[in-house]
Scaffold this active site. Structure first.
Site, PDB file in Angstrom:
ATOM      1  N   SER A 132      40.686 -59.598  37.955  1.00 18.14           N
ATOM      2  CA  SER A 132      40.966 -59.435  36.528  1.00 18.14           C
ATOM      3  C   SER A 132      41.544 -60.711  35.909  1.00 18.14           C
ATOM      4  O   SER A 132      42.165 -61.534  36.590  1.00 18.14           O
ATOM      5  CB  SER A 132      41.965 -58.299  36.317  1.00 18.14           C
ATOM      6  OG  SER A 132      41.459 -57.101  36.849  1.00 18.14           O
TER       7      SER A 132
HETATM    8  N1  SAH Z   1      42.787 -55.595  41.570  1.00 16.68           N
HETATM    9  C1  SAH Z   1      41.604 -56.375  41.841  1.00 16.68           C
HETATM   10  C2  SAH Z   1      40.526 -56.103  40.828  1.00 16.68           C
HETATM   11  C3  SAH Z   1      39.305 -55.666  41.522  1.00 16.68           C
HETATM   12  S1  SAH Z   1      38.010 -55.038  40.509  1.00 16.68           S
HETATM   13  C4  SAH Z   1      41.922 -57.846  41.973  1.00 16.68           C
HETATM   14  O1  SAH Z   1      43.032 -58.270  41.626  1.00 16.68           O
HETATM   15  O2  SAH Z   1      41.076 -58.602  42.466  1.00 16.68           O
HETATM   16  C5  SAH Z   1      38.077 -53.331  40.897  1.00 16.68           C
HETATM   17  C6  SAH Z   1      37.843 -52.950  42.338  1.00 16.68           C
HETATM   18  O3  SAH Z   1      37.859 -51.528  42.403  1.00 16.68           O
HETATM   19  C7  SAH Z   1      36.501 -53.390  42.922  1.00 16.68           C
HETATM   20  O4  SAH Z   1      36.735 -54.188  44.049  1.00 16.68           O
HETATM   21  C8  SAH Z   1      35.828 -52.072  43.282  1.00 16.68           C
HETATM   22  O5  SAH Z   1      35.049 -52.129  44.458  1.00 16.68           O
HETATM   23  C9  SAH Z   1      37.012 -51.142  43.461  1.00 16.68           C
HETATM   24  N2  SAH Z   1      36.729 -49.705  43.341  1.00 16.68           N
HETATM   25  C10 SAH Z   1      35.842 -49.081  42.517  1.00 16.68           C
HETATM   26  N3  SAH Z   1      35.888 -47.754  42.702  1.00 16.68           N
HETATM   27  C11 SAH Z   1      36.829 -47.526  43.660  1.00 16.68           C
HETATM   28  C12 SAH Z   1      37.340 -46.349  44.282  1.00 16.68           C
HETATM   29  N4  SAH Z   1      36.907 -45.120  43.970  1.00 16.68           N
HETATM   30  N5  SAH Z   1      38.305 -46.490  45.223  1.00 16.68           N
HETATM   31  C13 SAH Z   1      38.765 -47.718  45.562  1.00 16.68           C
HETATM   32  N6  SAH Z   1      38.317 -48.863  45.016  1.00 16.68           N
HETATM   33  C14 SAH Z   1      37.369 -48.771  44.078  1.00 16.68           C
END
Ligand code: SAH
Length: 221
Positions: free
Chosen positions: A64
């Site tokens: 993000s």
């Molecule tokens: N907090 C992260 C942002 C990642 S983007 C950072 O700082 O890099 C959001 C993430 O949520 C993605 O990696 C995606 O694979 C994950 N995601 C989507 N659905 C999910 C679920 N049901 N359970 C766990 N992770 C999930």
């Protein structure tokens, strides 16, 4: 870029993107000045790590935008003693920020390769108060509940019902809610009577895929 200039890039990011836009929590500001954001992206993207936008982390997912990380973290109002759940470990950057500000962090990621990379990174950097799990986080982490704070870093069509149930009374949940294209960031506070919801503004996240998120896309024919 040398280590020194990454330090300068972080300071500039904090001043121009966070403080100038109203982030006030000094602990959040300090954590974002310390955590080496460039180490959470592929080496080729490291020089862009402090830019004012999200970045690709592979598997069609993103780390993000710094301001969004700060806004969500500030809304959790962490003081240091909390047990926190994060959904969407991704690169592990937000996990590292939470680990600096709370007592224990539990984070779930559905994509195994991202979870493994984040685990290696966080271990190498010495974070000892983080526990990662691979799987569908939309059902929460019942074995570790209740939590003081829950942070969802992927877009959800609504509030997954398990999440307020896994919050302590007075606990805070921050979650982007809306369509796949556009969402609103909400702070949900659990009270004795139920929950209170406050909007923190518009945002755009990759989607939460799972039982209480969006359905998985079918691939192939
Ligand atoms: N907090 C992260 C942002 C990642 S983007 C950072 O700082 O890099 C959001 C993430 O949520 C993605 O990696 C995606 O694979 C994950 N995601 C989507 N659905 C999910 C679920 N049901 N359970 C766990 N992770 C999930």
């Amino acid at each position: 870029m040398t280590k020194i200039s990454y330090h300068v890039a972080r300071r500039k990011m904090v001043e121009e993107q966070l403080i100038a836009r109203g982030i006030r929590d000094s602990r959040v500001i300090e954590a974002m000045e310390i955590v080496p954001r460039h180490e959470f992206v592929q080496e080729a993207l490291a020089p862009q790590a402090h830019n004012d936008h999200p970045l690709n982390i592979g598997e069609h997912q993103t780390i993000s935008q710094p301001y969004i990380v700060a806004t969500m973290t500030e809304a959790l109002a962490l003081k240091g003693g909390e047990k926190v759940l994060e959904l969407g470990t991704g690169s592990g950057y937000q996990t590292a920020i939470l680990a600096m500000l709370a007592d224990k962090v539990f984070s779930i990621e559905r994509i195994t390769s991202l979870s493994n990379k984040a685990r290696q990174r966080l271990h190498r950097m010495g974070y000892q108060n983080v526990t990662l799990r691979t799987g569908d986080g939309s059902v929460g982490w019942p074995e570790e509940a209740p939590f003081d704070a829950i942070l969802v870093t992927a877009a959800s069509p609504g509030i997954p019902e398990a999440l307020p149930e896994q919050l302590k009374e007075g606990g805070r949940l921050v979650i982007p809610i809306g369509s796949e294209e556009q969402q609103e960031l909400f702070l949900v506070t659990k009270t004795a009577e139920g929950t209170q919801k406050k909007s923190l503004g518009g945002c755009r996240f990759v989607k939460l895929v799972g039982q209480y998120g969006f359905p998985e896309e079918k691939t192939g024919s």
